[in-house]
Design a protein around this motif. Structure first.
Motif, PDB file in Angstrom:
ATOM      1  N   GLN A  95       0.851  -1.202   0.000  1.00 51.69           N
ATOM      2  CA  GLN A  95       0.000   0.000   0.000  1.00 51.69           C
ATOM      3  C   GLN A  95       0.879   1.241   0.000  1.00 51.69           C
ATOM      4  O   GLN A  95       1.828   1.339   0.782  1.00 51.69           O
ATOM      5  CB  GLN A  95      -0.912  -0.007   1.222  1.00 51.69           C
ATOM      6  CG  GLN A  95      -1.898   1.148   1.287  1.00 51.69           C
ATOM      7  CD  GLN A  95      -2.779   1.073   2.517  1.00 51.69           C
ATOM      8  OE1 GLN A  95      -2.330   0.604   3.571  1.00 51.69           O
ATOM      9  NE2 GLN A  95      -4.008   1.512   2.409  1.00 51.69           N
ATOM     10  N   ASP A  96       0.582   2.177  -0.900  1.00 51.19           N
ATOM     11  CA  ASP A  96       1.361   3.420  -0.963  1.00 51.19           C
ATOM     12  C   ASP A  96       0.423   4.617  -0.923  1.00 51.19           C
ATOM     13  O   ASP A  96      -0.800   4.469  -1.049  1.00 51.19           O
ATOM     14  CB  ASP A  96       2.212   3.455  -2.240  1.00 51.19           C
ATOM     15  CG  ASP A  96       1.372   3.454  -3.507  1.00 51.19           C
ATOM     16  OD1 ASP A  96       0.625   4.425  -3.727  1.00 51.19           O
ATOM     17  OD2 ASP A  96       1.458   2.497  -4.298  1.00 51.19           O
ATOM     18  N   ASN A  97       0.995   5.780  -0.735  1.00 53.27           N
ATOM     19  CA  ASN A  97       0.208   7.019  -0.729  1.00 53.27           C
ATOM     20  C   ASN A  97       0.604   7.903  -1.907  1.00 53.27           C
ATOM     21  O   ASN A  97       0.697   9.117  -1.789  1.00 53.27           O
ATOM     22  CB  ASN A  97       0.390   7.773   0.590  1.00 53.27           C
ATOM     23  CG  ASN A  97       1.831   8.257   0.793  1.00 53.27           C
ATOM     24  OD1 ASN A  97       2.749   7.763   0.133  1.00 53.27           O
ATOM     25  ND2 ASN A  97       2.028   9.221   1.694  1.00 53.27           N
ATOM     26  N   GLY A  98       0.823   7.250  -3.057  1.00 51.38           N
ATOM     27  CA  GLY A  98       1.266   7.965  -4.246  1.00 51.38           C
ATOM     28  C   GLY A  98       0.136   8.658  -4.977  1.00 51.38           C
ATOM     29  O   GLY A  98      -0.921   8.975  -4.399  1.00 51.38           O
ATOM     30  N   ALA A 133      -9.762   4.851 -12.245  1.00 50.34           N
ATOM     31  CA  ALA A 133     -10.502   3.578 -12.257  1.00 50.34           C
ATOM     32  C   ALA A 133     -10.488   2.894 -13.620  1.00 50.34           C
ATOM     33  O   ALA A 133     -10.431   1.662 -13.701  1.00 50.34           O
ATOM     34  CB  ALA A 133     -11.943   3.816 -11.805  1.00 50.34           C
ATOM     35  N   GLN A 134     -10.521   3.661 -14.708  1.00 57.79           N
ATOM     36  CA  GLN A 134     -10.604   3.033 -16.026  1.00 57.79           C
ATOM     37  C   GLN A 134      -9.324   2.311 -16.418  1.00 57.79           C
ATOM     38  O   GLN A 134      -9.320   1.472 -17.320  1.00 57.79           O
ATOM     39  CB  GLN A 134     -10.950   4.075 -17.105  1.00 57.79           C
ATOM     40  CG  GLN A 134      -9.880   5.111 -17.365  1.00 57.79           C
ATOM     41  CD  GLN A 134     -10.091   6.360 -16.527  1.00 57.79           C
ATOM     42  OE1 GLN A 134     -10.732   6.294 -15.472  1.00 57.79           O
ATOM     43  NE2 GLN A 134      -9.599   7.490 -17.008  1.00 57.79           N
ATOM     44  N   HIS A 135      -8.213   2.612 -15.730  1.00 60.95           N
ATOM     45  CA  HIS A 135      -6.947   1.959 -16.063  1.00 60.95           C
ATOM     46  C   HIS A 135      -6.744   0.648 -15.304  1.00 60.95           C
ATOM     47  O   HIS A 135      -5.973  -0.207 -15.753  1.00 60.95           O
ATOM     48  CB  HIS A 135      -5.772   2.889 -15.752  1.00 60.95           C
ATOM     49  CG  HIS A 135      -5.753   4.135 -16.580  1.00 60.95           C
ATOM     50  ND1 HIS A 135      -5.576   4.126 -17.936  1.00 60.95           N
ATOM     51  CD2 HIS A 135      -5.899   5.446 -16.230  1.00 60.95           C
ATOM     52  CE1 HIS A 135      -5.596   5.369 -18.403  1.00 60.95           C
ATOM     53  NE2 HIS A 135      -5.796   6.187 -17.395  1.00 60.95           N
ATOM     54  N   ILE A 136      -7.404   0.491 -14.162  1.00 58.55           N
ATOM     55  CA  ILE A 136      -7.117  -0.650 -13.279  1.00 58.55           C
ATOM     56  C   ILE A 136      -7.329  -2.004 -13.959  1.00 58.55           C
ATOM     57  O   ILE A 136      -6.476  -2.898 -13.850  1.00 58.55           O
ATOM     58  CB  ILE A 136      -7.941  -0.534 -11.984  1.00 58.55           C
ATOM     59  CG1 ILE A 136      -7.430   0.665 -11.162  1.00 58.55           C
ATOM     60  CG2 ILE A 136      -7.861  -1.818 -11.160  1.00 58.55           C
ATOM     61  CD1 ILE A 136      -8.193   0.907  -9.881  1.00 58.55           C
ATOM     62  N   PRO A 137      -8.443  -2.235 -14.701  1.00 62.92           N
ATOM     63  CA  PRO A 137      -8.617  -3.569 -15.324  1.00 62.92           C
ATOM     64  C   PRO A 137      -7.541  -3.926 -16.341  1.00 62.92           C
ATOM     65  O   PRO A 137      -7.361  -5.103 -16.654  1.00 62.92           O
ATOM     66  CB  PRO A 137     -10.004  -3.458 -15.992  1.00 62.92           C
ATOM     67  CG  PRO A 137     -10.698  -2.347 -15.290  1.00 62.92           C
ATOM     68  CD  PRO A 137      -9.616  -1.376 -14.921  1.00 62.92           C
ATOM     69  N   ARG A 138      -6.807  -2.939 -16.855  1.00 66.83           N
ATOM     70  CA  ARG A 138      -5.835  -3.213 -17.924  1.00 66.83           C
ATOM     71  C   ARG A 138      -4.389  -3.184 -17.434  1.00 66.83           C
ATOM     72  O   ARG A 138      -3.468  -3.321 -18.239  1.00 66.83           O
ATOM     73  CB  ARG A 138      -6.018  -2.183 -19.049  1.00 66.83           C
ATOM     74  CG  ARG A 138      -7.402  -2.174 -19.673  1.00 66.83           C
ATOM     75  CD  ARG A 138      -7.413  -1.331 -20.933  1.00 66.83           C
ATOM     76  NE  ARG A 138      -6.467  -1.841 -21.928  1.00 66.83           N
ATOM     77  CZ  ARG A 138      -6.151  -1.185 -23.046  1.00 66.83           C
ATOM     78  NH1 ARG A 138      -6.695   0.004 -23.290  1.00 66.83           N
ATOM     79  NH2 ARG A 138      -5.288  -1.701 -23.900  1.00 66.83           N
ATOM     80  N   LEU A 139      -4.191  -3.011 -16.154  1.00 67.40           N
ATOM     81  CA  LEU A 139      -2.819  -2.868 -15.659  1.00 67.40           C
ATOM     82  C   LEU A 139      -1.972  -4.109 -15.870  1.00 67.40           C
ATOM     83  O   LEU A 139      -0.750  -4.014 -16.000  1.00 67.40           O
ATOM     84  CB  LEU A 139      -2.837  -2.516 -14.160  1.00 67.40           C
ATOM     85  CG  LEU A 139      -3.263  -1.089 -13.805  1.00 67.40           C
ATOM     86  CD1 LEU A 139      -3.257  -0.899 -12.292  1.00 67.40           C
ATOM     87  CD2 LEU A 139      -2.359  -0.069 -14.468  1.00 67.40           C
ATOM     88  N   SER A 142      -7.451   1.630  -5.905  1.00 69.99           N
ATOM     89  CA  SER A 142      -6.698   2.878  -5.932  1.00 69.99           C
ATOM     90  C   SER A 142      -7.639   4.075  -5.912  1.00 69.99           C
ATOM     91  O   SER A 142      -8.772   3.994  -6.416  1.00 69.99           O
ATOM     92  CB  SER A 142      -5.812   2.932  -7.186  1.00 69.99           C
ATOM     93  OG  SER A 142      -5.027   4.102  -7.192  1.00 69.99           O
ATOM     94  N   ILE A 143      -7.170   5.155  -5.321  1.00 64.30           N
ATOM     95  CA  ILE A 143      -7.883   6.434  -5.315  1.00 64.30           C
ATOM     96  C   ILE A 143      -6.897   7.497  -5.774  1.00 64.30           C
ATOM     97  O   ILE A 143      -5.791   7.593  -5.236  1.00 64.30           O
ATOM     98  CB  ILE A 143      -8.438   6.778  -3.920  1.00 64.30           C
ATOM     99  CG1 ILE A 143      -9.400   5.686  -3.445  1.00 64.30           C
ATOM    100  CG2 ILE A 143      -9.136   8.135  -3.942  1.00 64.30           C
ATOM    101  CD1 ILE A 143      -9.921   5.898  -2.045  1.00 64.30           C
ATOM    102  N   VAL A 144      -7.308   8.246  -6.777  1.00 60.76           N
ATOM    103  CA  VAL A 144      -6.423   9.267  -7.333  1.00 60.76           C
ATOM    104  C   VAL A 144      -6.027  10.267  -6.250  1.00 60.76           C
ATOM    105  O   VAL A 144      -6.863  10.712  -5.453  1.00 60.76           O
ATOM    106  CB  VAL A 144      -7.119   9.977  -8.513  1.00 60.76           C
ATOM    107  CG1 VAL A 144      -6.240  11.102  -9.056  1.00 60.76           C
ATOM    108  CG2 VAL A 144      -7.428   8.976  -9.623  1.00 60.76           C
ATOM    109  N   PHE A 176      -2.069  -2.965  -3.774  1.00 64.32           N
ATOM    110  CA  PHE A 176      -1.990  -4.198  -4.557  1.00 64.32           C
ATOM    111  C   PHE A 176      -2.026  -5.364  -3.578  1.00 64.32           C
ATOM    112  O   PHE A 176      -1.175  -5.454  -2.688  1.00 64.32           O
ATOM    113  CB  PHE A 176      -0.709  -4.227  -5.387  1.00 64.32           C
ATOM    114  CG  PHE A 176      -0.705  -3.239  -6.523  1.00 64.32           C
ATOM    115  CD1 PHE A 176      -0.930  -3.657  -7.819  1.00 64.32           C
ATOM    116  CD2 PHE A 176      -0.482  -1.886  -6.296  1.00 64.32           C
ATOM    117  CE1 PHE A 176      -0.927  -2.753  -8.875  1.00 64.32           C
ATOM    118  CE2 PHE A 176      -0.477  -0.971  -7.337  1.00 64.32           C
ATOM    119  CZ  PHE A 176      -0.703  -1.405  -8.628  1.00 64.32           C
ATOM    120  N   LYS A 177      -3.008  -6.240  -3.759  1.00 64.89           N
ATOM    121  CA  LYS A 177      -3.232  -7.318  -2.805  1.00 64.89           C
ATOM    122  C   LYS A 177      -3.182  -8.663  -3.530  1.00 64.89           C
ATOM    123  O   LYS A 177      -3.855  -8.867  -4.539  1.00 64.89           O
ATOM    124  CB  LYS A 177      -4.586  -7.138  -2.123  1.00 64.89           C
ATOM    125  CG  LYS A 177      -4.881  -8.130  -1.016  1.00 64.89           C
ATOM    126  CD  LYS A 177      -6.289  -7.933  -0.469  1.00 64.89           C
ATOM    127  CE  LYS A 177      -6.434  -6.589   0.212  1.00 64.89           C
ATOM    128  NZ  LYS A 177      -7.783  -6.468   0.843  1.00 64.89           N
TER     129      LYS A 177
END
Length: 442
Positions: free
Chosen positions: A369-372, A377-383, A423-425, A431-432
């Motif tokens: 877990q980071d605080n970056g 949201a639209q990018h997460i399924p394709r990471l 993730s929250i912008v 990442f789990k």
């Protein structure tokens, strides 16, 4: 209800009229009570006769029109006949709907199989006979007697572990592959407290063309990566040798430095492609190793602290689970290290990164877990797609190849684990890696 009440009043008036006539006759002949009894017997006998006609119609000729009966009993009979017609009409419509549904399903090229709560075959369409080799005498047989693949057995017992179904080699056609996707429905209680019975709808379709295309892509990537590795190694060697010459022209120093940097980057990409190709085409060896997660994380955390010197993040490690993992120690260490390194690289300097191993019921999970800057949201399924980058320029600056998360995904798939990303912008990402009970050991 108004007609029934009216006819009840009519029946009552008829009974009173008969009793009145009987009373007059009885007074005239001096036998009042016998005449009243005879009148009541006649009235009751007539009602019983009508009741017998109703019973006879219901028992032997319900498909015919009901007998003509006056009075309240006639109204009850009419209501019964109307409900019977409505039920027949509803039944006919239901049968027609079922027939149309079966006709539609029978026209599908995909196999559709209905499996009852006892995991026995109940119904299937013609395509199932072609794809699964089912025959008419297979009805009522256990589905595991037909599909005897151990992966399918696990899929049937633990469908939640296979969110996208399961691909199997066909036992009907050589060199063919099928995709199985199953849905549970129903859940009727069988009398046992807290236990419900489910039925299953199994859909199977031929994925041989897709499998062959995917295999061609894998072979192409593997072959091209192997072919590029040798000339790239030679080129990198000559660039490094020329850069080390004493009489090297300083004007070319910057250009050769960039060439060396790019050849190193290309070498890293090819190494990752070869690793990804191996993960896709080969089954991991040594998957039954007992991995001491606490010890592994302590070692990886030490390596991460050394890597973090140039970034200045605050790293913390929290191990709060007694579980260990069964699998390939080298590959699991690679996946965990990849996630930790990504968090360090993609978090602005001076951030906070929490690394941990936690227990959740019968599951355990590793998390970073980071605080970056977070991920939209639209990018997460394709990471986890190859070479997918949210910001290409930023990825090149950090030295990323765009293959790290794809490698992580395939390593976890080999171990039956799942990767969850949240993730929250402008707040950070988590990442789990979730391991189910089957992959955990004390």
């Amino acid at each position: 209800m108004r007609n029934l009440l009216t006819d009840l009043i009519k029946d009552l008036r008829l009974c009173l009229f008969l009793l009145l006539i009987a009373a007059i006759v009885g007074v005239l002949i001096g036998a009042l009570w016998p005449c009243l009894v005879v009148a009541l017997v006649i009235f009751i006998t007539w009602q019983f006769y009508n009741l017998y006609r109703v019973y006879y119609w219901i028992r032997f000729y319900p498909q015919r029109n009901p007998p003509e009966i006056n009075g309240a009993l006639g109204d009850i009979l009419f209501l019964l006949y109307r409900y019977q017609r409505q039920e027949k009409q509803a039944k006919a419509e239901l049968i027609n709907t079922i027939y149309r549904a079966q006709s539609s399903v029978s026209a599908l090229q995909e196999a559709v199989v209905l499996i009852n709560h006892q995991q026995h075959l109940e119904w299937w369409n013609p395509a199932a006979e072609e794809l699964l080799g089912l025959q008419s005498n297979d009805r009522g047989r256990p589905v595991l007697n037909i599909i005897r693949h151990p992966d399918f057995t696990d899929y049937l017992e633990n469908p939640q572990h296979y969110p996208h179904g399961i691909k199997l080699a066909s036992w009907v056609k050589a060199q063919h592959f099928i995709q199985c996707e199953m849905t549970q429905f129903g859940g009727n209680q069988d009398g046992v407290a807290g236990y419900s019975q489910h039925e299953y709808l199994l859909i199977v379709y031929d994925v041989t063309p897709l499998h062959r295309l995917e295999q061609m892509r894998k072979d192409f990537v593997a072959n091209v990566s192997h072919e590029l590795r040798t000339p790239l190694t030679v080129l990198s060697g000559y660039v490094e040798m020329l850069s080390d010459q004493d009489d090297f022209n300083p004007r070319w120093q910057r250009g050769f430095a960039q060439m060396q940097q790019q050849t190193q980057r290309m070498t890293a990409i090819i190494d990752d492609l070869l690793l990804l190709s191996r993960l896709e085409n080969e089954e991991l060896g040594n998957k039954d190793q007992r991995i001491d997660v606490a010890s592994l994380l302590q070692q990886l955390f030490t390596d991460a602290q050394a890597y973090n010197l140039d970034y200045g993040h605050t790293l913390t490690l929290d191990i709060n689970s007694p579980f260990n993992v069964r699998g390939s120690a080298h590959e699991i260490a690679s996946a965990f290290s990849n996630l930790m390194t990504n968090a360090i690289k993609y978090t602005p300097k001076g951030g906070k990164i929490h690394i941990g191993w936690q227990q959740q019921g019968e599951q355990a999970y590793f998390y970073v877990q980071d605080n970056g800057i977070g991920i939209e949201a639209q990018h997460i399924p394709r990471l986890t797609e190859r070479f997918y980058r949210i910001d290409s320029a930023r990825s090149r600056d950090t030295g990323g190849t765009g293959l790290g998360l794809a490698i992580v995904k395939h390593v976890l798939a080999q171990h039956g684990a799942q990767l969850e990303i949240s993730s929250i912008v402008n707040q950070g990402s988590t990442f789990k890696v979730i391991f189910n009970q089957a992959q955990l050991i004390e």
